[in-house]
Design a protein around this motif. Structure first.
Motif, mmCIF file in Angstrom:
data_model
loop_
_atom_site.group_PDB
_atom_site.id
_atom_site.type_symbol
_atom_site.label_atom_id
_atom_site.label_comp_id
_atom_site.label_asym_id
_atom_site.label_seq_id
_atom_site.Cartn_x
_atom_site.Cartn_y
_atom_site.Cartn_z
ATOM 1 N N VAL A 1 10.265 18.744 13.336
ATOM 2 C CA VAL A 1 10.477 20.035 14.001
ATOM 3 C C VAL A 1 10.522 19.857 15.517
ATOM 4 N N GLU A 2 9.646 19.021 16.060
ATOM 5 C CA GLU A 2 9.662 18.798 17.514
ATOM 6 C C GLU A 2 10.998 18.213 17.966
ATOM 7 N N VAL A 3 11.519 17.238 17.231
ATOM 8 C CA VAL A 3 12.806 16.638 17.575
ATOM 9 C C VAL A 3 13.909 17.699 17.572
ATOM 10 N N ILE A 4 13.904 18.552 16.565
ATOM 11 C CA ILE A 4 14.949 19.577 16.458
ATOM 12 C C ILE A 4 14.769 20.628 17.551
ATOM 13 N N TRP A 5 13.545 21.035 17.821
ATOM 14 C CA TRP A 5 13.320 21.983 18.914
ATOM 15 C C TRP A 5 13.808 21.418 20.244
ATOM 16 N N THR A 6 13.529 20.146 20.485
ATOM 17 C CA THR A 6 13.980 19.519 21.727
ATOM 18 C C THR A 6 15.498 19.559 21.831
ATOM 19 N N ARG A 7 16.191 19.287 20.724
ATOM 20 C CA ARG A 7 17.651 19.343 20.737
ATOM 21 C C ARG A 7 18.140 20.783 20.957
ATOM 22 N N THR B 1 1.581 8.063 10.460
ATOM 23 C CA THR B 1 2.636 7.403 9.692
ATOM 24 C C THR B 1 3.697 8.418 9.280
ATOM 25 N N GLY B 2 3.264 9.571 8.833
ATOM 26 C CA GLY B 2 4.220 10.631 8.527
ATOM 27 C C GLY B 2 5.000 11.059 9.755
ATOM 28 N N ALA B 3 4.315 11.110 10.909
ATOM 29 C CA ALA B 3 4.983 11.514 12.148
ATOM 30 C C ALA B 3 6.081 10.528 12.534
ATOM 31 N N ILE B 4 5.838 9.231 12.333
ATOM 32 C CA ILE B 4 6.866 8.229 12.640
ATOM 33 C C ILE B 4 8.127 8.513 11.826
ATOM 34 N N LEU B 5 7.944 8.670 10.526
ATOM 35 C CA LEU B 5 9.096 8.906 9.660
ATOM 36 C C LEU B 5 9.745 10.257 9.951
ATOM 37 N N GLY B 6 8.939 11.250 10.314
ATOM 38 C CA GLY B 6 9.493 12.556 10.634
ATOM 39 C C GLY B 6 10.345 12.530 11.889
ATOM 40 N N ALA B 7 9.880 11.816 12.914
ATOM 41 C CA ALA B 7 10.666 11.718 14.153
ATOM 42 C C ALA B 7 11.990 11.014 13.892
#
Length: 843
Positions: free
Chosen positions: A249-255, A386-392
């Protein structure tokens, strides 16, 4: 043997505020490091989405590994606070290693790149190895701070949720403060090295203070109680999945924000700060929820359902708040713009981010009584990160390219709704079963539905030809009338067919000055029109580096008729890579390196205006070669232009300036640097003009036409007073965004119209053409032509505004220029059928 959690030897009351302050400062230092590392490795690996993702993935991997390792160790320690202190000292010590590893890698990179042979997998492995060398030691130690501090502070069996969430909130709040400071203030005040050393100092202060406090702390005694009950697997599933979804979600919000913002270092820092603040508030919310008497499973179910709903609502909220992806800020100055961006970021992210941020720390409430706090916190950090790595990675390289940002948010909402099912138990009553069914129905609806919103904004009269949400940016091919152009992230136009002549001249005017440009390098592709014009000079090799892979695809698909066979000519090699990285990784040399027009205030662009970049470029020039830096005068103030010119002059002994047009208002100007000073040969001008255009005209006529574009020589020291832009003190990256907003607010001016004309006049006054050593081979009449070109551009501006002074300027121009030079032809204008005069076509 396990440690007693409810023994009376808890930290003294006066120590708790100090411990909280230290843990907050530790979080601030961690985010300062992260910001510095992302930038430093961007310089090493290139400012690509892949390089940034690799940096974040390795950093997070270190955090996860450190949480797991130190979590296991924490339960065995009698004095965990002392261990925390030494870990903080260790972070400071290992962080200093980047000052050794980075320069060594940069020096060895061409050799290492030659060894891996340009194989993408091996190159990624090489970058990962270097990033791990720089990041992993510090990141592993950072991952151990929460379990060690938690082991020291949390002593009561029923306080894991309350105290653990409080520690998480404080550390994340410190991270938000560090991100804001690193983005807005520290590099300007201290430079990047100074900011990095400040973070090292913070960690040393935290470590030394913790060691002093540990001397007064009583050891934690052990007892013989058996191990506690294992943590249910469903809680680990939720911890992993929430980390995955939150970072995606953070990656998409940033975009999404990149579509409506200036996209400077300031706006990126502000968006990150608001996101971290939301996570901190989420941990504070979880802390408050610990005090409820409601069953924890019911509270967690409510959080997961709320998270699903707010994420699903985000696309429509963002679209509404930004008025359909309209550029934010209006006519506000820099302060007003920052306020507006912060306001919109808070409206769109603060409440959703707070709810997302509450899920992880609230899990601690359900883990109470399962073991010592250190191991529980360490394992939770490891699983969630670990989940955050894959999520990003999934957010940037799967969701955005495959389903787009709006549908991607709905899919992450479906993930949170689906997690409610993980709490199912056979003993659930009807209300719990209905809740699970509602969550399942919501997840299915979000998986099957579409938000129905546009991801780009078209202006009146525009037609969308092609559109792609790539890992690096949104890229669109757009048609307006008969002209096609490429637009990146909604507002940044890379050029178009309507500017065919001026874009070709960005290549053809500099090539006039070189007698035999066999090898030409282009830093930036855009539409490919400028690079394609290089083929008119019949080179042996053309190399192009373009940062955005989707731009290459769109240029090839939509601009084939305008690029002079660029994508089919066997002499041409196009790399989808950062231009500075392309130069760094190979020792190939060139007769000319041409840097495209770049928007100065965009984050990362300032890297191509530094002493280090120009030094690298100079080392890749053949004898007699030139580096050409095109400057959009309509996007820089006099101060920024002089900084860039002064910076180039530090590297290149000869620095001349050439106009790219004779427009009335908005112009471009080339800074042409050479390592060997040599006078301009008029025969070279004529020969290259004839080669590229095929025009059968006497040499003197062709040379005279070219000389009107000469603007001056920096040998007079006209820019010597200006400061120098470096990687460590990136003046342009922090000054240009402020100037941009000041111009919009009407309190500053770019170099357009009168400001541009004043610059031209100052250049010629500082070193008159009659005294310019670069023009020593010209006749007296030819030396008058640079001044004639300056007069012509000023006449154009006055004529456009129907100023009565225009008539006198025209008389002055005709007195300076012979009749055959009155028509402002350019080489690209001659190539265009019908002899189109340069300046007749605008973007």
């Amino acid at each position: 043997m396990t440690l007693v959690l409810d023994q009376p030897a808890a930290p003294r009351r006066f120590e708790m505020p100090l411990l909280c302050a230290l843990f907050t400062l530790s979080g601030a230092a961690a985010l300062i490091y992260q910001v510095m590392w992302v930038r430093e490795l961007g310089l090493l690996f290139g400012s690509t989405a892949q390089a940034a993702a690799l940096t974040i993935a390795i950093f997070f991997a270190g955090i996860a590994l450190g949480g797991w390792l130190f979590g296991r160790l924490a339960a065995r320690l009698a004095r965990p606070l002392r261990a925390f202190g030494w870990v903080e000292v260790g972070v400071a010590a290992t962080a200093l290693g980047h000052f050794l590893v980075s320069p060594a890698y940069f020096a060895l990179y061409p050799t290492l790149y030659a060894l891996v042979g340009g194989v993408p997998v091996l190159e990624i492995g090489l970058k990962a190895l270097v990033a791990a060398t720089i990041l992993l030691p510090s990141a592993i130690l950072m991952g151990g701070t929460l379990p060690l501090m938690g082991q020291h502070v949390i002593r009561a069996r029923d306080s894991l949720g309350r105290m653990g969430s409080a520690l998480y909130a404080l550390n994340t709040a410190g991270g938000a403060t560090g991100a804001l400071a690193a983005g807005f203030f520290l590099p300007v005040w201290l430079g990047f090295s100074g900011a990095y050393l400040l973070a090292v100092g913070f960690d040393l202060l935290v470590g030394a203070s913790a060691l002093l406090l540990a001397r007064r702390a009583l050891p934690i005694a052990a007892d013989g109680r058996p191990e506690r009950a294992p943590i249910p697997a469903r809680l680990w599933v939720i911890a992993f999945a929430s980390g995955f979804a939150t970072l995606a979600v953070e990656v998409i919000w940033t975009r999404a924000f990149a579509q409506v913002l200036q996209n400077s270092v300031y706006t990126y820092a502000l968006v990150l700060t608001v996101f971290l603040l939301a996570l901190s508030l989420g941990a504070a919310l979880a802390n408050g929820l610990n005090r409820l008497r409601t069953p924890p499973e019911a509270v967690l179910t409510g959080l997961l359902m709320a998270a699903a709903l707010v994420i699903a609502a985000t696309p429509h909220l963002f679209h509404h708040t930004t008025d359909g992806l309209r550029y934010l800020g209006g006519r506000a100055d820099f302060a007003g713009y920052v306020w507006e961006v912060g306001r919109v970021a808070a409206l769109c992210m603060l409440i959703p981010g707070t709810i997302l941020g509450a899920v992880l720390p609230y899990l601690l409430r359900l883990m109470e009584g399962t073991g010592a706090p250190g191991p529980v916190l360490g394992r939770l950090v490891a699983v969630n990160t670990t989940g955050a790595i894959l999520g990003a990675l999934a957010g940037g390289f799967v969701l955005l390219p495959w389903v787009g940002m709006w549908k991607g948010l709905w899919l992450m909402g479906a993930v949170y709704a689906s997690l409610v099912l993980a709490l199912w138990r056979p003993s659930d009553g009807w209300s719990a079963r209905l809740t699970r069914f509602a969550a399942l129905a919501g997840a299915v609806a979000m998986l099957a539905g579409q938000p129905g919103l546009d991801s780009t904004r078209l202006n009146r009269g525009e037609m969308l030809l092609d559109f792609r949400e790539g890992p690096s940016a949104h890229v669109a091919a757009i048609q307006r009338g008969s002209a096609k152009f490429i637009r990146v992230n909604n507002f940044y136009t890379l050029g178009g067919s309507g500017a065919l002549v001026p874009e070709r001249n960005q290549t053809m005017i500099p090539l006039l000055t070189h007698p035999a440009p066999r090898d030409v390098f282009f830093l930036g592709l855009g539409t490919g029109i400028s690079a394609g014009a290089g083929l008119f000079a019949d080179p042996e090799r053309v190399t192009v580096c373009e940062l955005l892979p989707d731009v290459v695809d769109f240029a090839e698909r939509w601009f084939g008729p305008y690029v002079n066979g660029l994508f089919t000519d066997p002499r041409v090699t196009i790399h989808r890579e950062d231009g500075r990285q392309c130069l760094a990784r190979s020792r190939a040399t060139y007769d000319m390196i041409i840097a495209d027009l770049f928007t100065p205030w965009r984050a990362g662009v300032g890297n191509v205006y530094t002493v280090e970049h120009y030094t690298l470029a100079a080392s890749r020039l053949k004898p007699g070669g030139a580096y050409v830096q095109w400057m959009p005068l309509y996007q820089v103030s006099r101060a920024e232009f002089e900084i860039i010119a002064s910076t180039m002059a530090q590297v290149f002994p000869e620095l001349t300036l050439w106009r790219g047009d004779l427009y009335p208002e908005r112009s471009i100007l080339a800074l042409v640097g050479r390592m060997e000073a040599a006078p301009l040969d008029p025969a070279t001008l004529a020969a290259q003009w004839r080669l590229m255009t095929g025009e059968d005209t006497p040499d003197a006529v062709l040379a005279d036409r070219a000389l009107k574009f000469y603007a001056g020589n920096a040998a007079s020291g006209v820019f010597a007073h200006a400061p120098v832009n470096t990687d460590d003190h990136p003046l342009i990256e922090y000054l240009a965004p402020r100037t941009h907003r000041a111009v919009i607010a009407g309190t500053a001016r770019f170099l357009v119209g009168p400001e541009r004309d004043r610059l031209y006049a100052d250049l010629l006054d500082a070193l008159p053409p009659e005294d310019d050593p670069y023009l020593s081979l010209l006749s007296e009449a030819q030396r008058a032509l640079p001044r004639a070109g300056a007069v012509y551009t000023r006449w154009q501006g006055l004529r456009t505004h129907e100023d009565p002074r225009a008539s006198a300027l025209w008389q002055k121009f005709t007195a300076l220029a012979p009749p055959h030079a009155h028509r402002p032809d350019s080489p690209a204008g001659q190539v265009a059928r019908g002899g189109m005069a340069f300046g007749d076509t605008t973007d």
